[in-house]
Design a protein around this motif. Structure first.
Motif, PDB file in Angstrom:
ATOM      1  N   ARG A 101     -14.319   1.180   4.190  1.00  0.00           N
ATOM      2  CA  ARG A 101     -15.402   0.218   4.464  1.00  0.00           C
ATOM      3  C   ARG A 101     -14.851  -1.024   5.147  1.00  0.00           C
ATOM      4  O   ARG A 101     -15.469  -1.571   6.061  1.00  0.00           O
ATOM      5  CB  ARG A 101     -16.134  -0.140   3.158  1.00  0.00           C
ATOM      6  N   PHE A 102     -13.638  -1.429   4.752  1.00  0.00           N
ATOM      7  CA  PHE A 102     -13.025  -2.608   5.369  1.00  0.00           C
ATOM      8  C   PHE A 102     -12.716  -2.341   6.852  1.00  0.00           C
ATOM      9  O   PHE A 102     -12.948  -3.190   7.718  1.00  0.00           O
ATOM     10  CB  PHE A 102     -11.738  -2.975   4.622  1.00  0.00           C
ATOM     11  N   SER A 124      -9.540   1.036  -6.526  1.00  0.00           N
ATOM     12  CA  SER A 124     -10.429   0.317  -5.613  1.00  0.00           C
ATOM     13  C   SER A 124      -9.800  -0.962  -5.075  1.00  0.00           C
ATOM     14  O   SER A 124     -10.334  -1.575  -4.160  1.00  0.00           O
ATOM     15  CB  SER A 124     -11.767   0.025  -6.280  1.00  0.00           C
ATOM     16  N   LYS A 125      -8.654  -1.364  -5.661  1.00  0.00           N
ATOM     17  CA  LYS A 125      -7.958  -2.556  -5.132  1.00  0.00           C
ATOM     18  C   LYS A 125      -6.519  -2.161  -4.812  1.00  0.00           C
ATOM     19  O   LYS A 125      -5.594  -2.460  -5.574  1.00  0.00           O
ATOM     20  CB  LYS A 125      -7.967  -3.669  -6.188  1.00  0.00           C
ATOM     21  N   ARG A 155       0.415  -4.635   2.931  1.00  0.00           N
ATOM     22  CA  ARG A 155       1.568  -4.204   3.736  1.00  0.00           C
ATOM     23  C   ARG A 155       1.105  -3.410   4.960  1.00  0.00           C
ATOM     24  O   ARG A 155       1.655  -3.538   6.047  1.00  0.00           O
ATOM     25  CB  ARG A 155       2.500  -3.328   2.885  1.00  0.00           C
ATOM     26  N   VAL A 156       0.099  -2.580   4.762  1.00  0.00           N
ATOM     27  CA  VAL A 156      -0.425  -1.812   5.894  1.00  0.00           C
ATOM     28  C   VAL A 156      -1.122  -2.763   6.861  1.00  0.00           C
ATOM     29  O   VAL A 156      -0.905  -2.718   8.085  1.00  0.00           O
ATOM     30  CB  VAL A 156      -1.420  -0.725   5.403  1.00  0.00           C
ATOM     31  N   GLN A 157      -1.892  -3.655   6.289  1.00  0.00           N
ATOM     32  CA  GLN A 157      -2.680  -4.553   7.143  1.00  0.00           C
ATOM     33  C   GLN A 157      -1.794  -5.447   7.998  1.00  0.00           C
ATOM     34  O   GLN A 157      -2.106  -5.710   9.169  1.00  0.00           O
ATOM     35  CB  GLN A 157      -3.616  -5.404   6.275  1.00  0.00           C
ATOM     36  N   TYR A 167      -6.948   5.789  11.241  1.00  0.00           N
ATOM     37  CA  TYR A 167      -8.268   6.240  10.789  1.00  0.00           C
ATOM     38  C   TYR A 167      -8.310   6.139   9.275  1.00  0.00           C
ATOM     39  O   TYR A 167      -7.372   6.549   8.598  1.00  0.00           O
ATOM     40  CB  TYR A 167      -8.508   7.700  11.170  1.00  0.00           C
ATOM     41  N   SER A 168      -9.388   5.608   8.748  1.00  0.00           N
ATOM     42  CA  SER A 168      -9.545   5.659   7.297  1.00  0.00           C
ATOM     43  C   SER A 168     -10.984   6.021   6.980  1.00  0.00           C
ATOM     44  O   SER A 168     -11.911   5.257   7.243  1.00  0.00           O
ATOM     45  CB  SER A 168      -9.154   4.323   6.656  1.00  0.00           C
TER      46      SER A 168
END
Ligand SMILES: Cc1ncc(COP(=O)(O)O)c(C=O)c1O
Length: 427
Positions: A279-280, A302-303, A309-311, A325-326
């Motif tokens: 969703r993000f 969910s958190k 780190r990915v972001q 892709y997520s």
């Protein structure tokens, strides 16, 4: 390797300190400030798994550890195979479940144990970890009966499979297990509280073995290179890898691999209905919902702790948002996909099926795709047998564990309860 705290840039640490500390100030995770590319990827891909992994880990860790020490640690930790199986034309499954606890967590857990054995030099150490299923077993087995090390494992009561649970709650000795009346996120919150508690930290010599710990992530980078190495050479250029994701450690490792030169064109991080990240990615709004129980329980998160780190790699454009892709797969689709995979002659448990579906949904025509089998189907015996209407053979380590009594204690979702127990038992 120089790392910084993603919540407090002024906190800089070496690899050794990041491994020993686990989590940084303000509950921030550590991440490398830069990632240098590896030289001569083709030559690297021609090497065997252990030699190549030693090179990759030496490159990532840098001059803090001698290369021959890293090589020995890798040889001790990675003493089981990684297999790439062609399931359909151009669709390959990377089987990461051939280690002692039949899940991909054995790579990170065993390498972390090697690191701590190197770095702790006989000091008393307590590994405190929350598990959504497979970390517990991997960490427990990696540290079982290691001198001066106690392991405390929290897991959400009744929310992990019996096989997952029995692989760590039956060991005893230095492995202490607590079944928390709450979710995995609640268990993670208790671990985080303990790390903010200076008295607990110092009296117990606290360390975390969650995928928060950087030693686990760097170890996981290695099998992505093995996946590409085992692909036919002509298919390597345009590969797409799909990772079933919960806490987002595994896909973080894949992305680190890509940043340092792993030839992977696209990455999918596919979740179950706990879809905060999909969703993000869609609307750029971080809005975790309450955690929902699913068939792929190890991804009921969910958190996700590793998302920052990915972001940061995506925000820094070290890996393009366009190639990431997520998407999420719901419960009924998970079952449908498991049946679809069965028609190819392969048996996949729910997490693996979600990775397969994430790959199929996003794979470009003609490209080779690799989806990760993160656990042996027998670890999810009940759901696999029921959904696929089959009977599975039990691998011996599982059959042995299932026959033993569970030694875990039940505790409330209350940090003060855990604190009292830890001080009384290990303080
Ligand atoms: C079988 C299985 N698949 C997938 C995952 C998700 O991995 P990550 O938390 O690194 O996203 C886990 C995590 O526990 C797992 O045990």
């Amino acid at each position: 390797m120089q790392l910084h705290n993603l919540k407090d840039d002024s906190q800089k640490v070496s690899f050794v300190d990041a491994v020993k500390t686990g989590l940084g100030r303000n509950q921030g995770v550590f991440f490398p400030e830069s990632l240098a590319p590896l030289a001569d990827i083709d030559a690297l891909l021609d090497m065997d798994f252990v030699s190549r992994s030693s090179k990759i880990l030496s490159h990532l860790i840098g001059d803090e550890l001698p290369a021959d020490t890293v090589a020995q640690m890798v040889q001790n930790a990675f003493n089981f195979p990684v297999k790439l199986v062609e399931v359909e034309e151009n669709i390959y499954c990377l089987e990461l479940f051939h280690g002692p606890t039949l899940a991909f967590k054995d790579f990170g857990g065993r390498f972390m144990a090697e690191c701590l054995a190197q770095f702790s030099q006989g000091e008393k150490t307590t590994i405190l970890t929350a598990t959504s299923g497979d970390t517990g077993a991997a960490v427990a087995h990696a540290f079982y009966n290691k001198p001066n090390i106690d392991v405390v494992i929290l897991y959400p009561k009744g929310k992990i499979s019996l096989a997952q649970q029995k692989l760590f709650t039956t060991l005893g000795n230095n492995i202490h297990c607590y079944a928390v009346d709450g979710s995995f996120d609640d268990c993670q919150a208790m671990v985080k509280n303990a790390f903010l508690d200076d008295e607990i930290k110092s009296r117990l010599g606290l360390n975390s073995a969650n995928s928060i710990n950087i030693s686990r992530l760097v170890a996981q980078v290695c099998y992505y290179f093995e996946a590409i190495a085992q692909l036919p050479k002509e298919k390597r250029a345009n590969a797409h890898i799909s990772v079933p994701s919960g806490n987002f450690g595994n896909v973080c490792a894949a992305m680190i691999g890509a940043v340092i030169g792993l030839p992977v064109a696209k990455l999918s991080a596919t979740t179950n209905q706990n879809d905060t990240v999909p969703r993000f990615i869609h609307d750029k709004n971080w809005a975790p919902n309450a955690t929902i129980e699913s068939l792929s329980n190890a991804m009921d998160v969910s958190k996700p702790n590793n998302w920052p780190r990915v972001q940061i790699m995506l925000d820094n454009n070290w890996f393009s948002y366009d190639d990431f892709y997520s998407t999420s797969v719901d419960e009924s689709n998970t079952q449908t996909v498991m049946k679809k995979i069965q028609q190819t002659g392969y048996v996949a448990e729910p997490h693996t099926a979600i990775a397969y579906q994430g790959l199929k949904a996003n794979l470009a025509q003609g490209a080779a795709g690799v989806f990760l089998a993160t656990a042996h189907p027998a670890k999810f015996k009940d759901s696999v047998e029921e959904i696929l209407n089959i009977e599975l053979d039990m691998p011996k380590p599982l059959a042995d564990a299932l026959a033993k009594p569970c030694l875990a204690e039940d505790i409330a979702d209350d940090y003060s309860v855990l604190r009292d127990i830890l001080l009384a038992k290990l303080g």
